[in-house]
Scaffold this motif. Structure first.
Motif, short mmCIF file in Angstrom:
data_model
loop_
_atom_site.label_atom_id
_atom_site.label_comp_id
_atom_site.label_asym_id
_atom_site.label_seq_id
_atom_site.Cartn_x
_atom_site.Cartn_y
_atom_site.Cartn_z
N PRO A 216 -14.57 10.40 37.69
CA PRO A 216 -15.52 9.46 38.16
C PRO A 216 -14.97 7.82 37.78
N GLY A 217 -15.16 7.12 38.77
CA GLY A 217 -15.03 5.65 38.35
C GLY A 217 -13.78 4.96 39.14
N GLN A 218 -13.52 3.70 39.00
CA GLN A 218 -12.57 3.02 39.60
C GLN A 218 -11.21 3.55 39.62
N GLY A 219 -10.70 3.55 40.79
CA GLY A 219 -8.95 3.94 40.58
C GLY A 219 -9.06 5.54 40.89
N SER A 220 -10.19 6.20 40.89
CA SER A 220 -9.99 7.80 41.30
C SER A 220 -10.50 7.92 42.68
N GLU A 221 -10.22 7.21 43.65
CA GLU A 221 -10.43 7.38 44.92
C GLU A 221 -9.74 8.59 45.35
N VAL A 222 -10.45 9.61 46.21
CA VAL A 222 -9.75 10.75 46.78
C VAL A 222 -9.69 10.72 48.14
N PHE A 223 -10.58 10.12 49.06
CA PHE A 223 -10.33 9.90 50.50
C PHE A 223 -10.98 8.67 50.85
N ARG A 224 -10.71 8.19 52.14
CA ARG A 224 -11.06 7.23 52.73
C ARG A 224 -11.69 7.56 54.01
N ILE A 225 -12.93 7.79 54.41
CA ILE A 225 -13.26 8.05 55.55
C ILE A 225 -14.14 6.97 56.52
N VAL A 226 -13.84 6.95 57.62
CA VAL A 226 -14.00 5.83 58.55
C VAL A 226 -14.79 6.61 59.98
N ASN A 227 -15.68 5.76 60.33
CA ASN A 227 -16.53 6.25 61.52
C ASN A 227 -16.31 4.91 62.54
N LEU A 228 -15.52 5.06 63.67
CA LEU A 228 -15.51 3.91 64.46
C LEU A 228 -16.62 3.71 65.69
#
Length: 396
Positions: A216-228
């Motif tokens: 957990p924490g900054q720099g450990s992003e796993v995915f980016r999800i977007v809803n348009l």
């Protein structure tokens, strides 16, 4: 005068054909060079003499023909039409469903179940993290919970039959409830090893690969999800426009990069004036437009802040201003003697401006003939010659 010019031109043609000379042009074409040059000099002399006479006749015509002295103008007919004024602002496309997904526990990224560009539903499993044996502990605790539940139920039946002591019943009940709470807490911990979609959308980026150690924490992003499906533009509107920029006002949105535009409406306006820039926010929804419109795309927004159903519009270029600061234009009307058209100065009051046109609040009525080209070269009361118009007027 015009007949005299015609006679002179006829004479020129006759002379050039040899009618006024001992030999015609055709007669000397076969002669020697000296004879041809002499004939050419003779014809040039005759031509210059005729040109001088034509110039004298033109001067006489200009002196006696009043129409030749009149300034030439063009006109258009003023008419009432719907006028929409738009406030131009700039903003970026935004969406409230554009997030980075972080892990909630430390461990190795055991499995990644999705790929970039994939559509996912809310709650769908995206990846799993090695829970470090928490699942096994949960299984043991659930077994202990079943035992505690059975013990409590039997002790409860005995207590209801007045068998056994109260303290035995309370101990069984407390142990069961404590174990139930512990199992629920462990289930919550184990659930953190599963990364799920917070809403339906598109996996825009898979940031961490399978086998990566995450925390957990900054720099450990796993995915980016977007809803348009729910994008919007948020713009800062100056507080002076507060009465006119409201919900449901028409808005035109232009995207310079795409060269495309959409027409929509203001969804909502803010209830707070920012003291730093004296502005409030307005939110304008925009469609995905087949996926072309994306978050952070720059857009120019035009919000309809004023409408006049029966406005009179004129080009800004024909409006002049006198020493008193009054604005005026020139109208064209028939002379009182019916001998032609004259220019009349009209003091006007202008309203809002849109593009190259300005709204006229007073001074011009529907049907008036307004001088367009030549407006700055005429005087009040001066006779004019109308070149072209939509007024049905007789030109001089």
């Amino acid at each position: 005068m015009k007949k005299i010019v015609l006679l002179i031109l006829t004479a020129l043609v006759i002379i050039s054909c040899g009618g006024g000379s001992s030999s015609s042009v055709e007669d000397v074409l076969g002669a020697d060079v000296k004879t041809i040059r002499a004939k050419r000099t003779e014809v040039e002399t005759q031509l210059k003499a005729l040109e001088g006479q034509i110039a004298l006749l033109d001067s006489a015509l200009a002196a006696k023909d009043d129409n030749a002295k009149l300034p030439l103008v063009t006109t258009f007919k003023a008419k009432e039409e719907k006028f929409n004024h738009y406030l131009e602002l700039q903003g970026d496309v935004m969406t409230k469903q554009n997030v980075l997904i972080y892990p909630e526990m430390s461990g190795t990224l055991q499995r990644v179940y999705v790929k970039e560009g994939q559509n996912v539903a809310k709650g769908q499993l995206l990846a799993s993290i090695d829970d470090g044996g928490l699942s096994s502990q949960l299984t043991q605790m659930e077994t202990q919970l079943d035992l505690a539940k059975t013990t409590f139920e039997r002790q409860k039946r005995l207590w209801e039959q007045n068998i056994g002591s109260e303290i035995q019943y309370l101990q069984a009940k407390t142990q069961y409830e404590a174990q139930e709470s512990a199992v629920a807490q462990m289930q919550s911990q184990v659930a953190k090893s599963s990364i799920r979609a917070p809403f339906s959308g598109i996996i825009d980026d898979v940031i961490k690969d399978q086998g990566t150690v995450v925390a957990p924490g900054q720099g450990s992003e796993v995915f980016r999800i977007v809803n348009l499906s729910d994008m919007y533009i948020e713009v800062e509107v100056p507080e002076s426009h507060l009465p006119n920029v409201t919900a449901n006002k028409e808005a035109k949105v232009y995207f310079p990069v795409l060269g495309d535009s959409v027409t929509t409406k203001v969804r909502q306006t803010g209830n707070f004036i920012n003291p730093a820039n004296r502005a409030f926010t307005a939110e304008i929804p925009v469609p995905a437009n087949g996926g072309k419109i994306k978050p952070n795309l720059t857009a120019r927004v035009m919000i309809n802040d004023y409408t006049n159903e029966s406005a009179i519009l004129i080009p800004q270029s024909i409006v002049s201003e006198n020493a008193e600061g009054e604005q005026y234009v020139y109208l064209v009307e028939a002379d009182s003697s019916n001998s032609g058209m004259v220019a009349r100065k009209a003091i006007i009051t202008t309203g809002k401006t849109q593009g190259d046109h300005v709204e006229v609040l007073s001074g011009i009525n529907s049907g008036d003939g307004v001088i367009d080209e030549g407006a700055r070269s005429v005087r009040d009361g001066q006779k004019v010659k109308v070149h072209s118009d939509g007024l049905g007027l007789t030109t001089n």
